[in-house]
Scaffold this motif. Sequence first.
Motif, PDB file in Angstrom:
ATOM      1  N   ASP A  74       0.713  -1.161  -0.001  1.00 24.14           N
ATOM      2  CA  ASP A  74       0.059  -0.049  -0.006  1.00 24.14           C
ATOM      3  C   ASP A  74       0.831   1.244  -0.043  1.00 24.14           C
ATOM      4  O   ASP A  74       1.606   1.470   0.825  1.00 24.14           O
ATOM      5  CB  ASP A  74      -0.993   0.022   1.400  1.00 24.14           C
ATOM      6  N   GLY A  76      -0.262   4.306  -0.639  1.00 23.96           N
ATOM      7  CA  GLY A  76      -1.076   5.619  -0.567  1.00 23.96           C
ATOM      8  C   GLY A  76      -0.560   6.830   0.372  1.00 23.96           C
ATOM      9  O   GLY A  76      -0.617   7.759  -0.202  1.00 23.96           O
ATOM     10  N   GLN A 196      -6.458  -4.288   2.278  1.00 26.47           N
ATOM     11  CA  GLN A 196      -7.511  -3.330   1.598  1.00 26.47           C
ATOM     12  C   GLN A 196      -6.719  -1.830   1.508  1.00 26.47           C
ATOM     13  O   GLN A 196      -6.122  -1.514   2.523  1.00 26.47           O
ATOM     14  CB  GLN A 196      -8.737  -3.097   2.001  1.00 26.47           C
ATOM     15  N   ALA A 197      -6.805  -1.008   0.396  1.00 29.74           N
ATOM     16  CA  ALA A 197      -6.239   0.118   0.257  1.00 29.74           C
ATOM     17  C   ALA A 197      -6.643   1.246   1.432  1.00 29.74           C
ATOM     18  O   ALA A 197      -7.785   1.139   1.862  1.00 29.74           O
ATOM     19  CB  ALA A 197      -6.740   0.779  -1.091  1.00 29.74           C
ATOM     20  N   GLY A 198      -5.864   1.827   1.650  1.00 31.17           N
ATOM     21  CA  GLY A 198      -5.797   2.942   2.814  1.00 31.17           C
ATOM     22  C   GLY A 198      -5.876   2.364   4.356  1.00 31.17           C
ATOM     23  O   GLY A 198      -5.198   3.002   5.004  1.00 31.17           O
ATOM     24  N   ILE A 199      -6.553   1.207   4.861  1.00 27.97           N
ATOM     25  CA  ILE A 199      -6.323   0.788   6.137  1.00 27.97           C
ATOM     26  C   ILE A 199      -5.315   0.159   6.366  1.00 27.97           C
ATOM     27  O   ILE A 199      -4.842  -0.480   5.576  1.00 27.97           O
ATOM     28  CB  ILE A 199      -7.580  -0.058   6.291  1.00 27.97           C
ATOM     29  N   ASP A 200      -4.493   0.207   7.421  1.00 25.35           N
ATOM     30  CA  ASP A 200      -3.452  -0.392   7.876  1.00 25.35           C
ATOM     31  C   ASP A 200      -4.172  -1.792   8.490  1.00 25.35           C
ATOM     32  O   ASP A 200      -4.059  -1.832   9.744  1.00 25.35           O
ATOM     33  CB  ASP A 200      -2.772   0.270   8.913  1.00 25.35           C
TER      34      ASP A 200
END
Lengths: 201, 201
Positions: A74, A76, A196-200
């Motif tokens: 990720d 982001g 999932q994108a965004g969440i750690d």
Amino acid sequence: METNDRDSRHKARMVRKKAVIDEKIEQANQEKGLLLILTGNGKGKSSSAFGMVARSLGHGMRVGVAQFIKGRSDTGEEAFFRQHPAVTWHVLGEGFTWNTQDRQRDTETAMRGWQIVAGMLQDPAIQLVVLDELTYTFKYGYLDEQMVLDAIAKRPPMQHVVITGRGASEALRNAADTVSELMDVKHAWRAGIKAQAGIDL
Amino acid sequence: METNDRDSRHKARMVRKKAVIDEKIEQANQEKGLLLILTGNGKGKSSSAFGMVARSLGHGMRVGVAQFIKGRSDTGEEAFFRQHPAVTWHVLGEGFTWNTQDRQRDTETAMRGWQIVAGMLQDPAIQLVVLDELTYTFKYGYLDEQMVLDAIAKRPPMQHVVITGRGASEALRNAADTVSELMDVKHAWRAGIKAQAGIDL
């Protein structure tokens, strides 16, 4: 009646708490650049460092970030911060070390990266330096820990340094002003949930 | 000779590690909005949540942030994120609870704030909701925890929620997908070092 009791107990408790905290704030009067370690197996170490990047930028500070080892799945935060004029962002690893499987090549990559970091640690205009996933370079012998500790000790006096990664050594912990250890209490991944994108996760 | 040995052991170890990780990634195939808790006494809980805000913004997501209780002494992250068009930022507390010392007033403040949060938890356009320092509203009885858990359970299925604060309850931990507990291993404040802009001391 019961509510009134609870309210007055609450007030008394908060008066005591305020006195304790005010005294601590009074005693804490030393200003200097801090070395902060975020270690442990829990999620959120790198996120925490990047939250401090946001906070520092909110104060108009200049920030340098070096990401070691992990070609993060990720990216982001890189996409978000790279465009900011006060941020210098370096990705120094070439993907997961268990993807490359080549210690010689990883060592050379880490040493090239280190030259860049050594420059940041001599530049007083950079007020916060984040060394993300640095601990793995010591674990696998890519970088000499004492060399890194020496450079950190000699940095500009008001420069903050944040180091993330599992398994921070005793030497690193001793050198630090603040150490937070993230414990992995419960982890969505183990329950079969996809990153999932965004969440750690 | 010794170096070659170490290199080949390293390669074998990394091959095994890659296999384990690849298999875990393969098995983790469920996509859904996650509930993530950052708790414990260590520093970096809120910073970690704000790092995830940065990451999510890097993915073009919309983010809602509600800050409870704490009138933070360092508001760098608010200054930084508030200006971003994809961020909605609400400060719902009125300073430290040990500053107000008035439970009735704090409860009314928290309930007004809750109406705003309840709206975010029904809006599928907001892909990440951060409830910073929420746990204190339960500890002091300002908000009913079950009411909050019910609203979280009914949120849009792909919405992520991050809750920070010390002393997360069993009920909150059970509801969560991921729980990270930050341990306070060493803390600069105790050594008489002053809180400083940018860094989460």
